[in-house]
Scaffold this active site. Structure first.
Site, mmCIF file in Angstrom:
data_model
loop_
_atom_site.group_PDB
_atom_site.id
_atom_site.type_symbol
_atom_site.label_atom_id
_atom_site.label_comp_id
_atom_site.label_asym_id
_atom_site.label_seq_id
_atom_site.Cartn_x
_atom_site.Cartn_y
_atom_site.Cartn_z
ATOM 1 N N GLY A 199 0.846 -1.192 0.000
ATOM 2 C CA GLY A 199 0.000 0.000 0.000
ATOM 3 C C GLY A 199 0.878 1.238 0.000
ATOM 4 O O GLY A 199 0.430 2.330 -0.326
ATOM 5 N N ASP A 207 1.706 0.970 -12.963
ATOM 6 C CA ASP A 207 2.610 1.749 -13.820
ATOM 7 C C ASP A 207 3.078 3.019 -13.121
ATOM 8 O O ASP A 207 4.265 3.353 -13.150
ATOM 9 C CB ASP A 207 1.967 2.056 -15.187
ATOM 10 C CG ASP A 207 0.529 2.579 -15.088
ATOM 11 O OD1 ASP A 207 -0.036 2.622 -13.977
ATOM 12 O OD2 ASP A 207 -0.029 2.950 -16.136
ATOM 13 N N ASN A 261 -2.046 0.762 -16.857
ATOM 14 C CA ASN A 261 -3.384 1.268 -17.178
ATOM 15 C C ASN A 261 -3.370 2.762 -17.486
ATOM 16 O O ASN A 261 -4.422 3.359 -17.719
ATOM 17 C CB ASN A 261 -4.395 0.897 -16.085
ATOM 18 C CG ASN A 261 -4.111 1.569 -14.753
ATOM 19 O OD1 ASN A 261 -3.522 2.648 -14.699
ATOM 20 N ND2 ASN A 261 -4.531 0.928 -13.662
ATOM 21 N N LEU A 277 -3.227 5.525 -16.074
ATOM 22 C CA LEU A 277 -3.795 6.600 -15.261
ATOM 23 C C LEU A 277 -3.312 6.508 -13.817
ATOM 24 O O LEU A 277 -3.441 5.475 -13.169
ATOM 25 C CB LEU A 277 -5.326 6.538 -15.284
ATOM 26 C CG LEU A 277 -5.981 6.796 -16.645
ATOM 27 C CD1 LEU A 277 -7.489 6.605 -16.562
ATOM 28 C CD2 LEU A 277 -5.642 8.190 -17.161
ATOM 29 N N LYS A 323 -7.779 1.060 -17.480
ATOM 30 C CA LYS A 323 -8.290 1.259 -16.125
ATOM 31 C C LYS A 323 -9.817 1.222 -16.186
ATOM 32 O O LYS A 323 -10.429 1.850 -17.043
ATOM 33 C CB LYS A 323 -7.793 2.590 -15.556
ATOM 34 C CG LYS A 323 -7.860 2.673 -14.038
ATOM 35 C CD LYS A 323 -6.874 3.696 -13.482
ATOM 36 C CE LYS A 323 -6.994 3.874 -11.981
ATOM 37 N NZ LYS A 323 -5.927 4.762 -11.455
ATOM 38 N N GLU A 383 19.589 0.924 0.129
ATOM 39 C CA GLU A 383 19.076 0.537 1.438
ATOM 40 C C GLU A 383 17.612 0.131 1.398
ATOM 41 O O GLU A 383 17.154 -0.666 2.233
ATOM 42 C CB GLU A 383 19.265 1.698 2.435
ATOM 43 C CG GLU A 383 20.720 2.061 2.724
ATOM 44 C CD GLU A 383 21.386 2.910 1.641
ATOM 45 O OE1 GLU A 383 20.663 3.372 0.721
ATOM 46 O OE2 GLU A 383 22.604 3.113 1.699
ATOM 47 N N HIS A 416 27.900 3.041 13.478
ATOM 48 C CA HIS A 416 28.337 4.441 13.365
ATOM 49 C C HIS A 416 27.283 5.416 13.883
ATOM 50 O O HIS A 416 27.021 6.457 13.275
ATOM 51 C CB HIS A 416 28.683 4.776 11.903
ATOM 52 C CG HIS A 416 29.894 4.046 11.411
ATOM 53 N ND1 HIS A 416 29.900 2.695 11.178
ATOM 54 C CD2 HIS A 416 31.151 4.473 11.133
ATOM 55 C CE1 HIS A 416 31.090 2.324 10.775
ATOM 56 N NE2 HIS A 416 31.873 3.366 10.737
#
Lengths: 629, 629
Positions: free
Chosen positions: B119, B150, B180, B182, B242, B368, B417
């Site tokens: 999400g 996309d 799609n 959008l 979409k 990372e 560190h």
């Protein structure tokens, strides 16, 4: 323009001096990265002494070309180049990394020629996107150059910057990747396979030029080609040798981040470098030949007055929507104000700014790191950038926010959809650690409006308060509780309810202000009075008002926040009243929440009006309230 | 294998049912993302009912194929697919987003078929790299599929994952990008220009296949091609519409994240979808045809005993080095333990693990985000991952850490560190907000060893304590102060000095333990006794010991930490003793630090032994110590 037959030997000598200075200064410091300076020395010498237009004595000239050292650990090379250009005396270089020098281990804007702090890799190129965008904003022809490491190119933020620069067609941006093939712990992923770099940059829409990074002629050609490339940014991918110029470390593993030992080792390195000087006409002084930026007659950008808020008391407006309205008004009054968003402008309401000021709105699509990074570059060049997204997704850019704090640049972040009060979308969309994240930095101003009027006032305060700021807005509609003339200040708060017989003080902010006001009414109906404070400035915090309220209410303070328990308002208030000896009881979210209706979640996680009522009853009876973990 | 002439109509009907369920459930919830479910329905139907090998009733089978929904807002589609497969009753779908249902707005591992919460875009593909790596670790043939949006592809973390998967040659990983065109607020950067996606993936070393994402035959071919591709991962780039299937929203802007209104609007959508069912042989039940994972006879992975630490009292060892030694020992005893690093293994000392267990060491280069994301995937599949880098650079992955907390997965982060005690490298390399960052999450265990023995013990504790953990290590060498037999526990602390006449309690951790012990000696020489506590478990915190110490020392508690003032040890202790009414005086870093020698910086920023001595004298005299902002 000097003839290349004359220029190139002079540039080679400049590069040799940069290598010598990088080697000497790191050895004097006893630490640092001489070998990564040596690989990039030719690229930097050509850039500073034959390509960039700048005034070494006035690096902040608004039309001056910018140089960002994205590979920040090559700081000694940067310092050597500016010394060579005449910005300061070369003897200063030997104070590298000392507590009494601004020539730090990695560059920071304590130095006038550094726009943003670097040293966290993959960030400089994002900032460079920002300085390039700023050139457009002020209609300047200045160009931005950014030097990256090859290892650095593994950072995703580099590719966010790549897309952002392509989307904006930034042909005033030129990157240089110093492909020395060696990372810290091992060879880089692609070593000297230059095509790996070039094909990535081309795929992302950049003009890519592969060169030998020690061939001065090729370097000059590449800079010229970049300068004449239109509608797309250029990346010069330069094959180099780490430690170039010092034969016993050239291309060798195990020399990353190691200074040469003073004595025999250093002497041997310096002796080798000394031999690399070549004959040049005595008359050629590269530093004096640096092209100055075009003389500019830019008037200072002076903001016009902004009309006060125009809301009706009681009107229901989400603070996120009021944010958009406020930002658009501010932008119309001040040409320095720009807005950035990450494809959620119709949720953060930055779309209101875009509608009226499309030229100063930068859509970053779903790429929060370059959004914050570009904001840093924009802020460093005089813009007042407001990057916005869902508050939880600002955590995507925390390392950038950290570096913005170190850079002390005035980025004004806005995070919407804070807390469990967003409801059904669930925990991935809820910011519950954003106050902790921003409060932790010692110089970020943290503001948290509860209604539309305070939002509009706080947006303006954030814009003109020095340094970074964070504005937290909420998803639900809330009623206007302040008059349009109400004054607000950074470090202030509002006492919303008070009487001579208050049994406790409830400190709330944002959506919990309305829970506290509801609790006030319920308790009042039962004959109990409480004080209610709107802590709209979370950092700095209004210690005086809190202590006064604590003293007036028996030292009983209850905080209630739509945020996790650690690092937020509870801690802010607790630290503020510690010296007064008051105990703070905290209502906050103490577990990973789930989806549900906003009001269900406020109640389930213990921050609704009924929980406040219970807490007041409990502390008034001398009991404790909240568990700690 | 069913004949395609029969299979395809059945898959089309399955896709139609997934669309219907996505539309109905979001309308019932009143919110959600039906149109993004509709674009991906054909891709998911083919994947679930003709490609993946899994047991709907036992999703955690170790040899089961994995599916990660990186575009987490298409959760209703995911739920519909699992219901269609028979994992649970389809009627449950109508409880979507309700507080009494685990079918949340975005997927979380509260559901047995979800490995990691998604999400926050760009994270699922990083986790998928982790589940793919885990297949190698356990020598399983299971495959990992991950569905991206996309718009999501703008996130830099996607490209970190791309590089990591290529570097590891993960041919057991198959991505699908649902193009799609959008986004939320506008068309995506590249709309339906499929080559933009394909060329990026190819540049990053993936096998890319461009298809029409609504052509069931092409989808099945692409999955087969991915399955037979060797030595590189595959990305299927699927052109979709979409809102596909509901004509009045197909390809239209303004429908992102909007449920159809119950009544006419919903009825119209459902009526259209209903008409899309095609004739299939009645005998074909796709759910019953799902290929089960190969029967496995995997013995449980049982750890061997680990030898106790073997240090000498007083021996000088940096905790970061002790971390490497501890991790290698643990890895040799437990096949589930894996290590990840971001090209700083020779600084974090994860290189010690790599040396003895190279097959279980994953080098992520300087990336990372994918390091933490892959750790999430590994942890979800039974590994015990220890990702390590400089503590400050963990902030680069804060959004991933946040999602790991939501996912409740056992990633064991190690940050080296920490603090100003790193010295000359300067603020960009100093973690001063890492404790705040991790403490803010309600379920991250935060451990902070001061010497080599405690490091070794805390690494083992972190490994076997449920959920995420963070271990903070330091750069400087510190003397061993604990015997090899000393016991440690999550939530514990150590009283290092105490007497019946202590005037104050000094709470320290990591490098400041030694400043506190030094202060103890100086004060003792002047006739003043203090209590010294090593707070090695910062979260959870040892409330009982702190309260006891506070009570014994006149309620005078002084915290001293190599961290900024907000969100760290001062706040942790303050919250713990609040109910006891004690006041905590905080010594912490209160401004942006600079480069310098470690001891100079500890002193300059107020956390050295002499500052502790002054603070003790001051609080003993009844004065207050530390300012708040």
């Amino acid at each position: 323009m000097t003839d290349r037959a004359v220029l190139i030997p002079a540039l080679k000598n400049a590069a040799t001096r940069l290598r010598i200075d990088s080697v000497r200064s790191t050895s004097e410091a006893g630490s640092g990265h001489p070998t990564t300076c040596c690989s990039a020395a030719d690229l930097v010498a050509a850039l500073f002494f034959a390509e960039m237009r700048f005034d070494p004595k006035n690096p902040h000239d608004p039309d001056s070309d910018r140089f960002v050292l994205s590979k920040g650990h090559a700081a000694p090379l940067l310092y050597a180049a500016w010394a060579e250009a005449g910005a300061f005396d070369r003897s200063e270089l030997l104070k590298l990394r000392r507590i009494d020098s601004d020539l730090e281990g990695h560059p920071t804007p304590r130095l006038p020629f550094v726009d943003v702090a670097t040293g966290s890799l993959g960030q400089g190129i994002c900032a460079a996107v920002g300085t390039a965008l700023n050139a457009r904003r002020i209609k300047s022809s200045y160009r931005t150059y950014v030097l990256l490491g090859d290892g650095e190119s593994a950072e995703g933020s580099v590719w966010e910057a790549a897309d952002a620069a392509t989307a904006a067609g930034l042909d005033n941006l030129c990157g240089i990747t110093d492909v020395n093939a060696l990372g810290q712990s091992r060879p880089t992923m692609w070593r000297h396979d230059m095509e790996q770099f070039a094909r990535r940059w081309r795929a992302f829409g950049w003009h890519a030029i592969v060169i030998d990074g020690h061939d001065m002629n090729a370097i000059l050609d590449a800079y010229a080609e970049a300068r004449s490339t239109r509608n797309q940014p250029t990346m010069i991918v330069a094959r180099t040798i780490k430690g170039k110029g010092v034969s016993f470390v050239e291309g060798k593993e195990g020399w990353h981040g190691k200074a040469f030992k003073k004595g025999e080792e250093l002497d041997r390195a310096l002796a080798e470098l000394d031999k690399q000087f070549v004959a040049v006409p005595a008359s050629l002084n590269l530093a004096q030949q640096i092209a100055k930026p075009p003389a500019s007659s830019r008037p200072p950008e002076t903001p016009k007055p902004v009309a006060p808020p125009a809301y009706k008391m009681g009107e229901a407006v989400a603070t996120r929507e009021a944010y958009g309205t406020a930002l658009a008004k501010l932008g119309e009054a001040d040409s320095r104000v720009v807005a950035l968003d990450a494809d959620v402008g119709n949720s953060t309401f930055s779309e209101k700014f875009e509608k009226v000021l499309p030229d100063r709105f930068y859509e970053n699509y779903i790429a929060e790191q370059v959004m914050i990074g570009a904001s840093m570059g924009l802020a460093a060049r005089g813009a007042i950038p407001f990057p916005s997204t869902f508050a939880c997704f600002l955590s995507r850019a925390y390392d950038f926010i950290r570096m913005a704090a170190i850079s002390q640049v005035g980025i004004k972040m806005a995070g919407s959809h804070a807390g469990v009060s967003i409801g059904e979308d669930g925990p991935s969309q809820m910011a519950l650690e954003d106050l902790a994240m921003c409060r932790a930095e010692p110089n970020i101003t943290v503001l948290y409006p509860s209604d539309a009027v305070s939002t509009e006032r706080l947006v303006a305060l954030a814009a003109y308060h020095p340094g970074p700021a964070y504005i937290r807005t909420s998803r639900p509609k809330t009623p206007v509780i302040y008059s349009n003339e109400e004054p607000f200040s950074v470090g202030g708060s509002k006492v919303l309810r008070e009487s001579g017989s208050d049994v406790a003080t409830v400190v709330a902010a944002g959506v919990t202000v309305f829970e506290a006001l509801d609790a006030y009414e319920r308790l009042k109906a039962a004959g109990t009075a409480i004080r209610v404070i709107d802590l709209y400035s979370v950092a700095p915090v209004d210690r005086e008002t809190l202590v006064r309220a604590g003293a007036a209410t028996g030292g009983r303070l209850i905080t209630v926040e739509d945020h996790y328990a650690d690092g937020g308002i509870g801690d802010a208030v607790s630290a503020a009243v510690a010296d007064a000896g008051f105990t703070v009881h905290r209502l906050a979210v103490r577990e990973i929440p789930r989806s549900g209706k906003p009001e269900e979640l406020l109640d389930r996680y213990g921050i609704s009006a009924s929980h406040i009522v219970e807490a007041v009853k409990s502390v008034a009876a001398g009991k404790t309230v909240a568990a700690t973990r």
